[in-house]
Design a protein around this motif. Structure first.
Motif, PDB file in Angstrom:
ATOM      1  N   TRP B 302       0.957  -1.352   0.057  1.00  0.00           N
ATOM      2  CA  TRP B 302       0.046  -0.080   0.042  1.00  0.00           C
ATOM      3  C   TRP B 302       0.783   1.111  -0.040  1.00  0.00           C
ATOM      4  O   TRP B 302       0.352   2.332  -0.304  1.00  0.00           O
ATOM      5  CB  TRP B 302      -1.095   0.241   1.127  1.00  0.00           C
ATOM      6  CG  TRP B 302      -0.198  -0.006   2.383  1.00  0.00           C
ATOM      7  CD1 TRP B 302      -0.153  -1.283   3.192  1.00  0.00           C
ATOM      8  CD2 TRP B 302       0.092   1.002   3.437  1.00  0.00           C
ATOM      9  NE1 TRP B 302       0.649  -1.120   4.182  1.00  0.00           N
ATOM     10  CE2 TRP B 302       0.848   0.520   4.409  1.00  0.00           C
ATOM     11  CE3 TRP B 302       0.199   2.321   3.259  1.00  0.00           C
ATOM     12  CZ2 TRP B 302       1.194   1.268   5.766  1.00  0.00           C
ATOM     13  CZ3 TRP B 302       0.907   3.112   4.355  1.00  0.00           C
ATOM     14  CH2 TRP B 302       1.553   2.218   5.317  1.00  0.00           C
ATOM     15  N   GLY B 303       2.135   1.382   0.470  1.00  0.00           N
ATOM     16  CA  GLY B 303       2.842   2.304   0.550  1.00  0.00           C
ATOM     17  C   GLY B 303       3.238   2.904  -1.090  1.00  0.00           C
ATOM     18  O   GLY B 303       3.171   3.973  -1.243  1.00  0.00           O
ATOM     19  N   LEU B 306       0.075   4.844  -2.038  1.00  0.00           N
ATOM     20  CA  LEU B 306       0.170   6.327  -1.731  1.00  0.00           C
ATOM     21  C   LEU B 306       1.145   7.037  -2.234  1.00  0.00           C
ATOM     22  O   LEU B 306       0.851   8.304  -2.313  1.00  0.00           O
ATOM     23  CB  LEU B 306       0.483   6.310   0.093  1.00  0.00           C
ATOM     24  CG  LEU B 306      -0.711   6.542   0.985  1.00  0.00           C
ATOM     25  CD1 LEU B 306      -1.827   5.356   0.817  1.00  0.00           C
ATOM     26  CD2 LEU B 306      -0.325   6.714   2.397  1.00  0.00           C
ATOM     27  N   LEU B 321      -5.397   9.355   4.260  1.00  0.00           N
ATOM     28  CA  LEU B 321      -5.683   8.565   3.206  1.00  0.00           C
ATOM     29  C   LEU B 321      -6.082   7.316   3.663  1.00  0.00           C
ATOM     30  O   LEU B 321      -4.993   6.521   4.533  1.00  0.00           O
ATOM     31  CB  LEU B 321      -4.647   8.551   2.105  1.00  0.00           C
ATOM     32  CG  LEU B 321      -4.523   9.893   1.380  1.00  0.00           C
ATOM     33  CD1 LEU B 321      -3.219   9.725   0.377  1.00  0.00           C
ATOM     34  CD2 LEU B 321      -5.457  10.137   0.509  1.00  0.00           C
ATOM     35  N   SER B 334      -3.397   7.371   6.694  1.00  0.00           N
ATOM     36  CA  SER B 334      -2.033   7.314   6.024  1.00  0.00           C
ATOM     37  C   SER B 334      -0.902   6.613   7.022  1.00  0.00           C
ATOM     38  O   SER B 334       0.089   6.841   6.547  1.00  0.00           O
ATOM     39  CB  SER B 334      -1.382   8.647   5.835  1.00  0.00           C
ATOM     40  OG  SER B 334      -2.219   9.335   4.755  1.00  0.00           O
ATOM     41  N   GLU B 335      -1.656   5.661   7.705  1.00  0.00           N
ATOM     42  CA  GLU B 335      -0.649   5.013   8.636  1.00  0.00           C
ATOM     43  C   GLU B 335      -1.079   3.659   8.472  1.00  0.00           C
ATOM     44  O   GLU B 335      -2.241   3.017   8.031  1.00  0.00           O
ATOM     45  CB  GLU B 335      -0.753   5.301   9.979  1.00  0.00           C
ATOM     46  CG  GLU B 335      -0.595   6.717  10.467  1.00  0.00           C
ATOM     47  CD  GLU B 335      -0.172   7.034  11.845  1.00  0.00           C
ATOM     48  OE1 GLU B 335       0.017   6.147  12.600  1.00  0.00           O
ATOM     49  OE2 GLU B 335      -0.790   8.018  12.209  1.00  0.00           O
ATOM     50  N   PRO B 336      -0.224   2.600   8.944  1.00  0.00           N
ATOM     51  CA  PRO B 336      -0.449   1.216   8.782  1.00  0.00           C
ATOM     52  C   PRO B 336      -1.635   0.889   9.580  1.00  0.00           C
ATOM     53  O   PRO B 336      -1.826   1.360  10.711  1.00  0.00           O
ATOM     54  CB  PRO B 336       0.803   0.454   9.319  1.00  0.00           C
ATOM     55  CG  PRO B 336       1.859   1.381   9.367  1.00  0.00           C
ATOM     56  CD  PRO B 336       1.276   2.781   9.410  1.00  0.00           C
TER      57      PRO B 336
END
Lengths: 383, 383
Positions: B302-303, B306, B321, B334-336
């Motif tokens: 997923w990184g 983004l 996000l 926007s974080e794990p």
């Protein structure tokens, strides 16, 4: 030597334990003055990593006294805790050196979305401070490597002053900076405003025109430290030219070490209506997976070049484009011309020339081919 | 049956000898009226092939009576002689059918930059005219295949009228049309202006959102022929809905047959400020070689999603996000978030959901993964 070639800089590279491989993973570069002028450019990606968010604030006053860099973790998309880790690293460096944290640029590279172990980083910083040496440039350059197969270093000597540089990057190389961390040092006397103008001029024609795989990173940082230790003030033109040589040399080293690439491809666009349009056309070809796969297959597929040009809104006549590959004009007037069999694509270096016949501007964009090894490395390695 | 499922159409597919393989390579589709309304969309590539340059003129009056298509050569970047070949083919069809050449759309696909053998084409046209049959749709659909592994056909039945379609395409699938030729037939009574509005509405959410490899072709053509043979005039809404089903079905067939792909990836962008921005964000992810290689490697990275979103100028907060892969929200704020290990990427179908939290618009863009087979096919096969 690279970044420790200019007078008045020390550096180190140590093992903080972030990398599974057990290799060096933390680098420190310190300017010992007497001046601390700096300039920095960052990734244009809007989703920036925590070290970029921190360093953007640090560089605003044009003063930077140290740069700390780690591989083994990008500290990107890790939220408030990740930002605090970056801040703690800067504070640890500042404490070790007796300076302010607001003068410490932090750079990170490696996996996205994973939290960096703060304890290991802080212990590594202490070790790096202790290991600082006037010949530590090589250690630092090795400590920032991720999938790089070689370290990237350069020194440009001028009359009584010099510029040294080191870079990390081997993929996700795209416009408005490749995925890369670059530290450049100089003992020239250059104020921050001059350094900023020179850096933007240099990156515009080097790193910004490197488009290995169309992907833009979240951590890219290029920092110049100018300490004036030589006592010599070069003209802005001389400094800009030397800095451009440094950036171009490092960019070519990055290109040559791009993940899994078999070819380095220079796409030169001639006779464009403007330099921007020349770059746009070059970039469109650099981003064509079909064209890049053809180069891997040693197929001089100029049709895929024209198909890419046609996706741009640059000024040209679609019925009158010329394309050469390695000097053979395989297409003239948008029709087949010289025999493509004359094009030898066995060497790593490939030159594509496009004549738009629309003006007198030109630009070169660099890319790599699309290979099995690229797919393998980027499907097997999380980054 | 496909294109010959609606009343009043005949088709054929014959071997003109253009393909090295010796397979069928020339198709003809004829409308027997009583009406000859049509609508067509072409590639947005500015470097268009000769058949596109010809057909653009043909379709201007909204009347099309026949479509002739060849594989085995794109007739692209072949200059004035190539245009004359296209013209000669249209004339040969017109003569064989007793109609005017200005009502004959010509489509070609195959290698770029090679001249098509005119004699073989013209002899093939004669054979195709002779072979026209009310059940010839399947032959025609096979004759337009290039690297396609299967023919693409669809029929949608409505109340007393129907729509049939066939498509060719297996790569170079990109916005503003994939590399593909599509012929759609209907026996509904639909005037040219209505057909045009319906076709643009249908392609906007189907073919235009297919982005297999970011490369835009030079020959793409989608033509709808409406002959009114059913005597039934559907509402514009009903016709548009049925046509959209036809286009979406064919688009999914193209996606599933993309060269060398292991996965079909649907990228759905939710809560965008506008539909255009949703498409822009979806397209940016669809064009990330790093993301596509990760999917090939079954890595829910997923990184890289983004990092792609961050290259756009759509409205969103980079720090907020959300991203799901196959229903697992691996990233929130926007974080794990949820454990990526929960994401199973073994099936061909992959769903990526992105929540921009910036509005209430949405869109889905489809792409494929980047595989060894893609590199192999496009380095070994000139097109």
């Amino acid at each position: 030597m690279s970044i420790t070639a200019p007078k008045g800089f020390r550096a180190s590279g140590v093992t903080a334990g972030l990398k599974d491989s057990g290799g060096k993973d933390l680098a420190l570069v310190v300017s010992d003055g007497p001046e601390y002028a700096s300039a920095t450019v960052f990734t244009a990606n809007r989703c920036k990593a925590n070290p970029v968010l921190w360093s953007q604030e640090v560089v605003k006053d044009g003063v930077v006294r140290a740069v700390v860099l780690n591989s083994g973790g990008a500290n990107c998309y890790t939220g408030a805790e990740g930002f605090q880790t970056t801040h703690a690293v800067a504070e640890q460096v500042a404490q070790g050196l007796g300076i302010g944290a607001v003068d410490v640029v932090v750079c990170s590279t490696g996996l996205i979305g994973l939290k960096n172990p703060r304890d290991k980083l802080l212990a590594g910083v202490d070790e790096a401070v202790g290991a600082l040496a006037a010949d530590g440039g090589d250690d630092a350059a090795h400590a920032i490597m991720t999938t790089d197969s070689v370290s990237k270093q350069v020194v440009v000597e001028a009359s009584g002053w010099s510029i040294g540089g080191m870079a990390k990057g081997a993929g996700m190389l795209a416009p408005q900076l490749a995925t890369m961390l670059v530290v450049i040092t100089t003992d020239a006397k250059v104020d921050a405003a001059t350094a900023d103008r020179a850096l933007r001029a240099a990156t515009r024609v080097s790193f910004d025109r490197l488009d290995s795989d169309g992907c833009m990173s979240t951590n890219d940082t290029v920092t110049v430290l100018a300490n004036g230790a030589s006592g010599i003030t070069p003209t802005e033109q001389d400094f800009t030219e030397a800095l451009t040589r440094v950036c171009t040399d490092l960019a070519m080293q990055l290109l040559a070490d791009a993940e899994g690439a078999d070819h380095e491809i220079a796409i030169t666009v001639l006779n464009a209506a403007s330099e921007d349009e020349a770059v746009q056309v070059g970039r469109s070809v650099a981003r064509s997976n079909l064209f890049k796969a053809a180069v891997f297959g040693k197929d001089p597929n100029w049709g895929r070049v024209l198909a890419s040009i046609g996706t741009t809104d640059a000024a040209f006549d679609p019925a009158d484009l010329d394309v050469a590959m390695n000097g053979v004009w395989v297409c003239r007037g948008s029709e087949p011309s010289e025999d493509p069999a004359k094009v030898d694509l066995t060497a790593r270096e490939v030159n594509v020339t496009i004549d738009l016949k629309a003006g007198d501007a030109r630009a070169t964009v660099w890319t790599n081919d699309l290979t099995h090894a690229y797919v393998h490395e980027n499907s097997a390695y999380s980054s």
